[in-house]
Design a protein around this motif. Structure first.
Motif, PDB file in Angstrom:
ATOM      1  N   GLU A 121       0.861  -1.177   0.000  1.00 55.71           N
ATOM      2  CA  GLU A 121       0.000   0.000   0.000  1.00 55.71           C
ATOM      3  C   GLU A 121       0.891   1.218   0.000  1.00 55.71           C
ATOM      4  O   GLU A 121       1.364   1.665   1.050  1.00 55.71           O
ATOM      5  CB  GLU A 121      -0.893  -0.034   1.244  1.00 55.71           C
ATOM      6  CG  GLU A 121      -2.235   0.579   0.943  1.00 55.71           C
ATOM      7  CD  GLU A 121      -3.101   0.668   2.171  1.00 55.71           C
ATOM      8  OE1 GLU A 121      -3.318  -0.382   2.797  1.00 55.71           O
ATOM      9  OE2 GLU A 121      -3.532   1.789   2.476  1.00 55.71           O
ATOM     10  N   LYS A 123       2.470   4.864  -0.175  1.00 59.55           N
ATOM     11  CA  LYS A 123       2.088   6.211   0.234  1.00 59.55           C
ATOM     12  C   LYS A 123       3.051   7.198  -0.414  1.00 59.55           C
ATOM     13  O   LYS A 123       4.264   7.102  -0.229  1.00 59.55           O
ATOM     14  CB  LYS A 123       2.146   6.330   1.752  1.00 59.55           C
ATOM     15  CG  LYS A 123       1.119   5.424   2.401  1.00 59.55           C
ATOM     16  CD  LYS A 123       1.053   5.601   3.877  1.00 59.55           C
ATOM     17  CE  LYS A 123      -0.048   4.799   4.531  1.00 59.55           C
ATOM     18  NZ  LYS A 123      -0.697   3.753   3.763  1.00 59.55           N
ATOM     19  N   SER A 139      -0.780  10.189 -10.003  1.00 60.10           N
ATOM     20  CA  SER A 139      -2.003   9.393  -9.910  1.00 60.10           C
ATOM     21  C   SER A 139      -2.231   8.594 -11.196  1.00 60.10           C
ATOM     22  O   SER A 139      -2.609   7.417 -11.148  1.00 60.10           O
ATOM     23  CB  SER A 139      -3.191  10.310  -9.606  1.00 60.10           C
ATOM     24  OG  SER A 139      -4.314   9.557  -9.278  1.00 60.10           O
ATOM     25  N   ASN A 143      -2.180   4.621 -11.133  1.00 57.97           N
ATOM     26  CA  ASN A 143      -3.393   3.927 -11.601  1.00 57.97           C
ATOM     27  C   ASN A 143      -3.023   2.890 -12.647  1.00 57.97           C
ATOM     28  O   ASN A 143      -3.578   1.783 -12.668  1.00 57.97           O
ATOM     29  CB  ASN A 143      -4.383   4.934 -12.207  1.00 57.97           C
ATOM     30  CG  ASN A 143      -5.482   5.311 -11.238  1.00 57.97           C
ATOM     31  OD1 ASN A 143      -6.392   4.536 -10.988  1.00 57.97           O
ATOM     32  ND2 ASN A 143      -5.378   6.501 -10.670  1.00 57.97           N
ATOM     33  N   ASN A 155      -2.012   5.794  -2.206  1.00 56.57           N
ATOM     34  CA  ASN A 155      -2.646   7.099  -2.045  1.00 56.57           C
ATOM     35  C   ASN A 155      -1.596   8.197  -2.012  1.00 56.57           C
ATOM     36  O   ASN A 155      -0.420   7.946  -1.732  1.00 56.57           O
ATOM     37  CB  ASN A 155      -3.616   7.130  -0.856  1.00 56.57           C
ATOM     38  CG  ASN A 155      -2.926   6.754   0.408  1.00 56.57           C
ATOM     39  OD1 ASN A 155      -1.980   7.405   0.822  1.00 56.57           O
ATOM     40  ND2 ASN A 155      -3.367   5.654   1.011  1.00 56.57           N
ATOM     41  N   HIS A 210      -9.764  10.705  -6.639  1.00 54.43           N
ATOM     42  CA  HIS A 210     -10.053  10.028  -5.366  1.00 54.43           C
ATOM     43  C   HIS A 210      -8.795   9.546  -4.648  1.00 54.43           C
ATOM     44  O   HIS A 210      -8.832   9.260  -3.461  1.00 54.43           O
ATOM     45  CB  HIS A 210     -11.007   8.839  -5.607  1.00 54.43           C
ATOM     46  CG  HIS A 210     -12.386   9.302  -5.976  1.00 54.43           C
ATOM     47  ND1 HIS A 210     -13.314   8.488  -6.569  1.00 54.43           N
ATOM     48  CD2 HIS A 210     -12.973  10.514  -5.851  1.00 54.43           C
ATOM     49  CE1 HIS A 210     -14.420   9.194  -6.792  1.00 54.43           C
ATOM     50  NE2 HIS A 210     -14.229  10.410  -6.366  1.00 54.43           N
ATOM     51  N   ARG A 211      -7.716   9.459  -5.366  1.00 53.27           N
ATOM     52  CA  ARG A 211      -6.482   8.962  -4.753  1.00 53.27           C
ATOM     53  C   ARG A 211      -5.677  10.059  -4.069  1.00 53.27           C
ATOM     54  O   ARG A 211      -4.676   9.782  -3.428  1.00 53.27           O
ATOM     55  CB  ARG A 211      -5.571   8.349  -5.834  1.00 53.27           C
ATOM     56  CG  ARG A 211      -6.189   7.216  -6.579  1.00 53.27           C
ATOM     57  CD  ARG A 211      -6.431   6.080  -5.657  1.00 53.27           C
ATOM     58  NE  ARG A 211      -6.781   4.879  -6.384  1.00 53.27           N
ATOM     59  CZ  ARG A 211      -6.639   3.676  -5.894  1.00 53.27           C
ATOM     60  NH1 ARG A 211      -6.152   3.519  -4.690  1.00 53.27           N
ATOM     61  NH2 ARG A 211      -6.991   2.639  -6.601  1.00 53.27           N
TER      62      ARG A 211
END
Ligand SMILES: C[S@@+](CC[C@H](N)C(=O)[O-])C[C@H]1O[C@@H](n2cnc3c(N)ncnc32)[C@H](O)[C@@H]1O
Length: 290
Positions: A121, A123, A139, A143, A155, A210-211
Motif C-alpha cells: 500500500e 504512500k 495518480s 493507476n 494514495n 479520489h487517490r
C-alpha cells in the motif's frame, strides 16, 4: 516617452504612476518571506517583488508600500493578507509530466523495488504540489501500475503553502493546452471533457482525484503532521529557493518521514551535493533511504 505621456493626457487616460518599493520595504518583505516560507528575496528581486505586490496595493487601495506592509505585517487585521502576500510571491510554475524521466524511474525501478520489500500500500507525497499537475501525473502512473498489478494500492498526499494553488489543484480543471503533455491514450482514458464545448477545458477523472488528498502544509514547520511514513516523496523545484541550511534541515525531515528503502525525488537543478545526508543517490536527483 514624452510622446506617450502627451498622448495619454490627450485621450483623457490618467497615467498610472508606479509605486516604488524602497530597500527598507524590500527588507521587511524578504525578512517575512524568508522566515515564514524559506524563500530568499535578495535585492536583485526588488523589481519582481515591487510589480507583484503593486497589484495587492491597488486592490486594497493603499498608496504606498509602507502603509500596506504596516497593515499586513504589523496589524491584527493582516492575517488574511499575509496569505495573499505569500501567494503572490511564490513561484508556481509546473506542468504535467515535468522532468519525465522521474516518472519512468518511479514505475520501472522504485515501485518494483518497494514491492519486493513487501510494500503493498504505497504512500506518496508531493511536497510543494503547486496547482496539482505533479500529483495528477503520479495518480495516472500509479493507476496504470495498479491496473496491471491488482495487489498494489496507493494514495497521494499533495501539499503546498499557496491557498490559491491548492484550490485550483483540488478542482482538477485544466485547459487542453496544459493537458497536452499527458500522453494521448492516457488523456482518453482518465480525463473528462468540459460539457461546454466552447471551452477547451478538461477535468481529471474520479479515479485520479479520489487517490489524492490536497492539504495546506508549510515545509518550514519544524515537524510535519503526516498521517504515516511515506514510501515516495517528490519535492521538486521547491528547495531551489531555500538556502543550504534550510535545504539540509528539510532533507533530514524528509528522511525521517520516509520508510526504510523509501525514495526522495528532487528537481533537476536541486542536487543534494554539499548537503549532509545519509540518503543514497540512486539516479539523477533520486535518493533512497538505507
Ligand atoms: C515551482 S513550484 C513546483 C511545483 C512542482 N513540484 C513541480 O516541480 O512542477 C514550487 C511550489 O512550492 C511551494 N512552496 C514554496 N515554499 C513552500 C513552503 N515553505 N511550504 C510549502 N510549499 C512551498 C510554492 O507555493 C509553489 O507552489
Amino acid at each position: 516617452m514624452q510622446d506617450l505621456q502627451v498622448q495619454q493626457n490627450n485621450t483623457g487616460v490618467k497615467p498610472q504612476h508606479s509605486i516604488v518599493l524602497n530597500e527598507r520595504e524590500l527588507k521587511r518583505v524578504s525578512d517575512f518571506i524568508g522566515t515564514e516560507v524559506g524563500i530568499q528575496l535578495p535585492s536583485t528581486k526588488r523589481t519582481l517583488v515591487e510589480s507583484r505586490l503593486s497589484k495587492r496595493l491597488r486592490i486594497l487601495g493603499f498608496d504606498d508600500f509602507k502603509s500596506y506592509l504596516d497593515h499586513t505585517l504589523e496589524s491584527s487585521d493582516g492575517a488574511l493578507e499575509k496569505l495573499q502576500l505569500i501567494d503572490v510571491l511564490t513561484t508556481n510554475k509546473t506542468s504535467f509530466y515535468r522532468e519525465p524521466d522521474h516518472f519512468d524511474y518511479l514505475v520501472k525501478h522504485a515501485i518494483p523495488d518497494l514491492e519486493n520489500g513487501a510494500r503493498k500500500e504505497l504512500k506518496l507525497w508531493t511536497a510543494g504540489c503547486s496547482t496539482g499537475e505533479e500529483a495528477y501525473t503520479l495518480s495516472i502512473e500509479l493507476n496504470e501500475v495498479a491496473s496491471q498489478k491488482k495487489n498494489i494500492a496507493f494514495n497521494i498526499l499533495a501539499t503546498d503553502i499557496s491557498h490559491s494553488c491548492l484550490s485550483k489543484a483540488s478542482r482538477g480543471i485544466y485547459t487542453d493546452r496544459q493537458a497536452e503533455s499527458i500522453p494521448l491514450e492516457l488523456r482518453k482514458k482518465y480525463l473528462l471533457r468540459s460539457r461546454n464545448s466552447e471551452e477547451s477545458l478538461v477535468q481529471m477523472g474520479p479515479e485520479l482525484r479520489h487517490r489524492i488528498l490536497f492539504k495546506s502544509l508549510n515545509l518550514m514547520d519544524s515537524h510535519f503532521d503526516l498521517p504515516s511514513k511515506m514510501d515516495i516523496i517528490f519535492c521538486r523545484n521547491v528547495m531551489i529557493y531555500f538556502n543550504n541550511n534550510l535545504r539540509e534541515e528539510l532533507v533530514a525531515r524528509f528522511e525521517s518521514n520516509l520508510v526504510k528503502g523509501g525514495y526522495l525525488f528532487v528537481g533537476h537543478s536541486e542536487s543534494l551535493n554539499g548537503i549532509k545526508t545519509t540518503l543514497n543517490q540512486v539516479a539523477p536527483m533520486v535518493y533512497q533511504k538505507n
